[in-house]
Design a protein around this motif. Structure first.
Motif, PDB file in Angstrom:
ATOM      1  N   UNK A  37      12.059  27.691 -19.310  1.00 54.27           N
ATOM      2  CA  UNK A  37      12.833  28.924 -19.379  1.00 54.27           C
ATOM      3  C   UNK A  37      13.363  29.357 -18.027  1.00 54.27           C
ATOM      4  N   UNK A  38      13.495  28.416 -17.118  1.00 50.55           N
ATOM      5  CA  UNK A  38      13.982  28.699 -15.775  1.00 50.55           C
ATOM      6  C   UNK A  38      15.054  27.675 -15.427  1.00 50.55           C
ATOM      7  N   UNK A  39      15.906  28.017 -14.470  1.00 55.16           N
ATOM      8  CA  UNK A  39      16.910  27.055 -14.026  1.00 55.16           C
ATOM      9  C   UNK A  39      16.657  26.583 -12.593  1.00 55.16           C
ATOM     10  N   UNK A  40      15.738  27.221 -11.893  1.00 56.07           N
ATOM     11  CA  UNK A  40      15.455  26.864 -10.500  1.00 56.07           C
ATOM     12  C   UNK A  40      14.775  25.495 -10.433  1.00 56.07           C
ATOM     13  N   UNK A  41      15.473  24.531  -9.869  1.00 59.58           N
ATOM     14  CA  UNK A  41      14.968  23.157  -9.731  1.00 59.58           C
ATOM     15  C   UNK A  41      14.563  22.566 -11.082  1.00 59.58           C
ATOM     16  N   UNK A  42      15.330  22.881 -12.111  1.00 60.87           N
ATOM     17  CA  UNK A  42      14.969  22.435 -13.460  1.00 60.87           C
ATOM     18  C   UNK A  42      15.972  21.421 -13.994  1.00 60.87           C
ATOM     19  N   UNK A  43      16.179  20.363 -13.213  1.00 61.24           N
ATOM     20  CA  UNK A  43      17.007  19.234 -13.615  1.00 61.24           C
ATOM     21  C   UNK A  43      16.196  17.973 -13.330  1.00 61.24           C
ATOM     22  N   UNK A  44      16.243  17.016 -14.247  1.00 57.90           N
ATOM     23  CA  UNK A  44      15.507  15.770 -14.045  1.00 57.90           C
ATOM     24  C   UNK A  44      16.068  15.031 -12.828  1.00 57.90           C
ATOM     25  N   UNK A  45      15.175  14.441 -12.065  1.00 57.95           N
ATOM     26  CA  UNK A  45      15.577  13.689 -10.872  1.00 57.95           C
ATOM     27  C   UNK A  45      16.229  12.367 -11.274  1.00 57.95           C
ATOM     28  N   UNK A  46      16.905  11.753 -10.334  1.00 59.57           N
ATOM     29  CA  UNK A  46      17.514  10.440 -10.581  1.00 59.57           C
ATOM     30  C   UNK A  46      16.441   9.419 -10.948  1.00 59.57           C
ATOM     31  N   UNK A  47      15.292   9.513 -10.315  1.00 58.10           N
ATOM     32  CA  UNK A  47      14.180   8.607 -10.621  1.00 58.10           C
ATOM     33  C   UNK A  47      13.724   8.792 -12.059  1.00 58.10           C
ATOM     34  N   UNK A  48      13.616  10.042 -12.486  1.00 55.64           N
ATOM     35  CA  UNK A  48      13.199  10.327 -13.868  1.00 55.64           C
ATOM     36  C   UNK A  48      14.246   9.825 -14.857  1.00 55.64           C
ATOM     37  N   UNK A  50      16.186   7.386 -14.611  1.00 53.69           N
ATOM     38  CA  UNK A  50      16.218   5.925 -14.660  1.00 53.69           C
ATOM     39  C   UNK A  50      15.142   5.350 -15.583  1.00 53.69           C
ATOM     40  N   UNK A  51      14.187   6.173 -15.998  1.00 52.71           N
ATOM     41  CA  UNK A  51      13.107   5.699 -16.866  1.00 52.71           C
ATOM     42  C   UNK A  51      13.626   5.418 -18.274  1.00 52.71           C
ATOM     43  N   UNK A  52      12.905   4.568 -18.997  1.00 59.28           N
ATOM     44  CA  UNK A  52      13.265   4.234 -20.371  1.00 59.28           C
ATOM     45  C   UNK A  52      13.253   5.465 -21.267  1.00 59.28           C
ATOM     46  N   UNK A  53      12.255   6.302 -21.084  1.00 58.55           N
ATOM     47  CA  UNK A  53      12.138   7.529 -21.874  1.00 58.55           C
ATOM     48  C   UNK A  53      11.911   8.708 -20.925  1.00 58.55           C
ATOM     49  N   UNK A  54      12.980   9.176 -20.289  1.00 59.14           N
ATOM     50  CA  UNK A  54      12.811  10.234 -19.288  1.00 59.14           C
ATOM     51  C   UNK A  54      12.432  11.572 -19.921  1.00 59.14           C
ATOM     52  N   UNK A  55      11.739  12.375 -19.147  1.00 62.69           N
ATOM     53  CA  UNK A  55      11.470  13.749 -19.548  1.00 62.69           C
ATOM     54  C   UNK A  55      12.490  14.621 -18.830  1.00 62.69           C
ATOM     55  N   UNK A  56      13.376  15.203 -19.611  1.00 59.35           N
ATOM     56  CA  UNK A  56      14.448  16.022 -19.070  1.00 59.35           C
ATOM     57  C   UNK A  56      13.968  17.459 -18.913  1.00 59.35           C
TER      58      UNK A  56
END
Length: 132
Positions: A37-48, A50-56
């Motif tokens: 429920x926040x937008x501060x730093x709430x985007x998946x990283x490039x490393x995440x 790149x995973x097969x099943x990333x957690x967004x």
């Protein structure tokens, strides 16, 4: 000062709530989100990503589902009830951090992914029947 002494003199209470991952293993999860429920730093990283099943995260959800997602009324009501109960428990413990793990099974995508030449039916005892 050794760790034991340090730990015994600490006056800070730390509480952990550990929960099992409740996403079903019998259903393919097409998208997975950790929502706060926040937008501060709430985007998946490039490393995440790149995973097969990333957690967004929250901003990824807002981009991919700008109009929200459709839930059946029973599912919506059950979700709201669960969140309200969780909030009451967390409030009683004076915990303000909450994270919702959301798994999305996209029915349209599941139909596209399923081979047209057979249907499979799985049963609770682990048996599977393939119909051609």
């Amino acid at each position: 000062m050794d760790n034991e002494e340090y730990l015994s003199t600490s006056s800070k209470n730390i509480r952990f709530i550990v929960m099992n991952n409740l996403l079903p293993s019998s259903v393919k999860i097409h998208e997975k989100y950790d929502l706060k429920g926040s937008t501060h730093k709430r985007r998946a990283s490039a490393t995440e990503l790149a995973k097969t099943s990333p957690t967004l995260k929250d901003l990824d959800f807002r981009e991919r589902h700008a109009d929200g997602i459709w839930l059946e009324m029973e599912t919506y009501d059950a979700l709201i009830k669960t969140i309200e109960q969780d909030c009451r428990v967390l409030e009683s413990l004076q915990i303000m951090d909450y994270s919702l793990l959301l798994g999305i099974h996209n029915l349209d995508q599941a139909k596209r992914d399923r081979p047209d030449h057979y249907l499979a039916r799985s049963f609770a005892n682990g048996d599977t029947i393939a119909l051609k």
